[in-house]
Design a protein around this motif. Structure first.
Motif: not given
Ligand SMILES: Cc1cc2nc3c(=O)[nH]c(=O)nc-3n(C[C@H](O)[C@H](O)[C@H](O)COP(=O)(O)OP(=O)(O)OC[C@H]3O[C@@H](n4cnc5c(N)ncnc54)[C@H](O)[C@@H]3O)c2cc1C
Length: 311
Positions: A18, A20, A25-26, A34, A36, A38, A72, A101, A236, A277
């Motif tokens: 990761e 950060l 993640g987000q 917030k 959540i 769903d 990293e 991911a 990237v 989602l």
């Molecule tokens: C304000 C907001 C509200 C939301 N509300 C909802 C909700 O109510 N319900 C819902 O289902 N979804 C919601 N979402 C969407 C949801 O957050 C995303 O669908 C979900 O976080 C996706 O997860 P992910 O693991 O795919 O990616 P992310 O959560 O983006 O995590 C990706 C991680 O990978 C890391 N990363 C990226 N690139 C690299 C790299 N090259 N090397 C190492 N690490 C890396 C990032 O730092 C991050 O920590 C919301 C989004 C936002 C912005």
């Protein structure tokens, strides 16, 4: 995090990389407060609580708990013999399979838009709080006007000698209850001001300029915590030579990309009907991991249902 847990449950050695300092993640970075509504099984859960629960779940099978490498960033993925070599900001990692991911890309804090000596980062200028004790009895300036800035102002107020909150607008964009607490706190609001200078001679000092005005203030502080939000760098993906569609990783029904052994899940992938989602990412994780487990250990014909844990 759920993918890593699931891989551990299938007795696979797993490393989470990761960029950060924290996982989540987000959800953890952008909306920990917030509610959540769903995610299956919860009528409502705060983002931060969901991430805490995921940490607990990742530790559920101690013999196969994933190794976590934070701070990293993966910058390249190359196939070498039957392994992949990941180039990261810390070195290289070798692995038989990769689950990408990365959501919208690596998060990075939005930095101060002024020149300053980068050596001040981690000493005087901070973009993350790793240990609140570092701010104990210090005079701290926090820059920003959103939930994160307000939360840190209210948290550090408890231990710091003095907290200033600098924002370019009069109004703060935080939860109403947090803004109300802020107004009743001892945090000194400095609005509407922007930081236009940082100097260290003879002591650390911020130069503040009034927005739409000519007034200047010099503020001597021990530390500056900047909370200007995050940017995500999705470029990237384009460097990894994997099949993309609409800037997202194209995956098949096993969540595998066009390169055998490289999988994708979550917001960074696309397939017909994809929804961005949390619930969708949670569903994609077992699909990818079970496919990996079957390829690595075809002889392990176990039930796909979760194992009974001893109490
Ligand atoms: C304000 C907001 C509200 C939301 N509300 C909802 C909700 O109510 N319900 C819902 O289902 N979804 C919601 N979402 C969407 C949801 O957050 C995303 O669908 C979900 O976080 C996706 O997860 P992910 O693991 O795919 O990616 P992310 O959560 O983006 O995590 C990706 C991680 O990978 C890391 N990363 C990226 N690139 C690299 C790299 N090259 N090397 C190492 N690490 C890396 C990032 O730092 C991050 O920590 C919301 C989004 C936002 C912005």
């Amino acid at each position: 995090m759920f993918t890593a847990f699931y891989a551990g449950m299938r007795q696979l050695d797993t490393l989470v990389v990761e960029s950060l300092p924290e996982l989540g993640g987000q959800v953890a970075t952008l909306y920990p407060e917030k509610i959540i509504r769903d995610v299956a099984g919860f009528a409502g859960i705060k983002g931060g609580q969901l991430v805490t629960a995921l940490h607990k779940q990742m530790a559920a099978f101690p013999d196969f708990a994933p190794t976590v490498a934070t701070n990293e960033e993966v910058t390249a993925i190359e196939q070498t013999d039957s392994y992949f070599t990941l180039t990261t900001s810390q070195g290289t990692r070798r692995t038989r399979n990769v689950v990408v991911a990365i959501g919208g890309g690596a998060f990075a804090p939005r930095k101060l838009a002024i020149d300053y000596d980068p050596k001040l980062e981690g000493k005087r200028i901070f973009y993350f709080v790793k240990n609140t004790a570092n701010f104990k009895d210090k005079t701290v300036a926090i820059a920003g006007g959103g939930d994160s800035a307000i939360d840190w102002a209210l948290t550090l107020e408890q231990i710091a000698k003095k907290v200033y909150l600098i924002h370019r607008r009069q109004q703060f964009r935080g939860l109403e209850s947090s803004v109300a607490r802020l107004e009743q706190s001892q945090v000194q609001l400095v609005t509407p001001y922007l930081i236009d200078q940082v100097s260290v001679d003879p002591t650390f000092k911020l130069g503040l300029k009034q927005v739409r005005g000519d007034h200047h203030i010099d503020l001597a502080v021990d530390a500056l915590l900047v909370n200007y939000g995050f940017t995500a760098d999705s470029r990237v993906l384009r460097k990894w030579h994997l099949p993309l569609e609409h800037r997202a990783l194209k995956v098949d029904q096993n969540m595998e990309t066009g390169v055998a052994g490289i999988y994708g899940i979550g917001d960074c992938v696309t397939y017909p009907g994809k929804v961005k989602l949390i619930a969708a990412g949670f569903g994609e994780a077992p699909t990818a991991i079970n496919h990996i487990a079957l390829k690595l250990y075809p002889e392990r014909r176990q039930s796909l249902h979760s194992t009974q844990l001893e109490r």
